[in-house]
Write an enzyme that holds these catalytic residues in place. Structure first.
Site, PDB file in Angstrom:
ATOM      1  N   GLY A   1      15.181  82.778   1.393  1.00  0.00           N
ATOM      2  CA  GLY A   1      14.315  83.557   0.797  1.00  0.00           C
ATOM      3  C   GLY A   1      15.221  84.343  -0.401  1.00  0.00           C
ATOM      4  O   GLY A   1      16.423  84.067  -0.620  1.00  0.00           O
TER       5      GLY A   1
ATOM      6  N   THR B   1      14.895  91.127  -0.700  1.00  0.00           N
ATOM      7  CA  THR B   1      14.052  91.983  -0.224  1.00  0.00           C
ATOM      8  C   THR B   1      14.860  93.478  -0.033  1.00  0.00           C
ATOM      9  O   THR B   1      16.088  93.687  -0.060  1.00  0.00           O
ATOM     10  CB  THR B   1      13.238  91.633   1.084  1.00  0.00           C
ATOM     11  OG1 THR B   1      12.235  92.293   1.351  1.00  0.00           O
ATOM     12  CG2 THR B   1      14.484  91.667   2.162  1.00  0.00           C
TER      13      THR B   1
ATOM     14  N   ALA C   1       7.557  90.144   5.243  1.00  0.00           N
ATOM     15  CA  ALA C   1       8.565  89.279   4.573  1.00  0.00           C
ATOM     16  C   ALA C   1       9.299  88.535   5.499  1.00  0.00           C
ATOM     17  O   ALA C   1       9.558  89.157   6.630  1.00  0.00           O
ATOM     18  CB  ALA C   1       9.197  89.958   3.613  1.00  0.00           C
ATOM     19  N   ILE C   2       9.660  87.273   5.253  1.00  0.00           N
ATOM     20  CA  ILE C   2      10.370  86.668   6.309  1.00  0.00           C
ATOM     21  C   ILE C   2      11.331  85.871   5.657  1.00  0.00           C
ATOM     22  O   ILE C   2      11.142  85.210   4.464  1.00  0.00           O
ATOM     23  CB  ILE C   2       9.152  85.406   6.967  1.00  0.00           C
ATOM     24  CG1 ILE C   2       8.071  86.030   7.724  1.00  0.00           C
ATOM     25  CG2 ILE C   2       9.817  84.474   7.970  1.00  0.00           C
ATOM     26  CD1 ILE C   2       7.083  85.126   8.300  1.00  0.00           C
TER      27      ILE C   2
ATOM     28  N   CYS D   1      11.011  89.042  -2.768  1.00  0.00           N
ATOM     29  CA  CYS D   1      11.186  87.758  -2.383  1.00  0.00           C
ATOM     30  C   CYS D   1      10.795  86.947  -3.867  1.00  0.00           C
ATOM     31  O   CYS D   1      10.468  85.723  -3.677  1.00  0.00           O
ATOM     32  CB  CYS D   1       9.715  87.578  -1.706  1.00  0.00           C
ATOM     33  SG  CYS D   1       9.704  88.458  -0.250  1.00  0.00           S
TER      34      CYS D   1
END
Length: 195
Positions: free
Chosen positions: A65, A68, A130-131, A161
């Site tokens: 990712g 963040t 968010a991941i 992101c």
């Protein structure tokens, strides 16, 4: 808990499970002081501030990712799971993490969804969770950041992101009386049901 401490603790838990796969899974729920984190392949183009004049905390981590932001009022979920006991499939794992948040938000009468081609959970086109994960020999670390009652202004300094033209939201926007401790309890229950 400071980000760096939680990160080191996860690394320790992963290492223990690599050495002894029979150890039980762990689910860590944490709130961090304000901090920015970047994934392995993150580009600095998604930062709207000059790193040379930045006095806050920022870390490049081993998760996937882009950039963040974490802060108090956001629940960060770090599952330390041995996927051999579930499915050795990263796409399945990411969808299950999304499913935890989608099912949790149903309890607050919110319809959350996935957006095709984008990881995370969304409400009305705004990202609420968010991941970013890392998996080593099928042991997971890093995880999900769920915005509950946090100050979202820190997101203004980045392209969250790396997705342009999208916004972030939080649970308290839809339910101003939200209690973060209650959300944590519901989250653990929902996580246990999904996994």
């Amino acid at each position: 808990m400071p980000y760096k401490l939680a990160w080191k603790y996860q690394q320790k838990l992963v290492q223990e499970r690599l050495e002894n796969p029979a150890l039980l899974d762990k689910l860590l729920l944490v709130e961090h002081p304000p901090v920015y984190t970047l994934g392995t392949g993150s580009t600095l183009e998604h930062l709207k501030f000059d790193l040379n004049n930045f006095s806050g905390e920022i870390y490049r981590t081993e998760r996937g990712g882009e950039v963040t932001f974490h802060c108090p009022g956001q629940i960060v979920i770090y599952p330390i799971l041995n996927l051999h006991y579930y499915q050795t499939d990263l796409h399945w794992y990411l969808r299950q993490l999304e499913e935890v948040i989608i099912q949790l938000l149903v309890k607050y009468n919110l319809k959350a969804e996935r957006i095709n081609g984008l990881t995370g959970v969304w409400i009305n086109n705004a990202k609420i969770a968010a991941i970013g994960i890392k998996v080593k020999r099928w042991i997971t670390m890093h995880g999900v950041a769920l915005n509950v009652c946090c100050d979202l202004s820190g997101f203004n300094k980045i392209i969250p992101c790396g997705i342009k033209g999208k916004f972030v939201t939080r649970l308290s926007h839809y339910d101003p009386s939200i209690n973060i401790l209650e959300v944590k309890e519901e989250l653990v229950k929902t996580f246990s049901q999904v996994f």
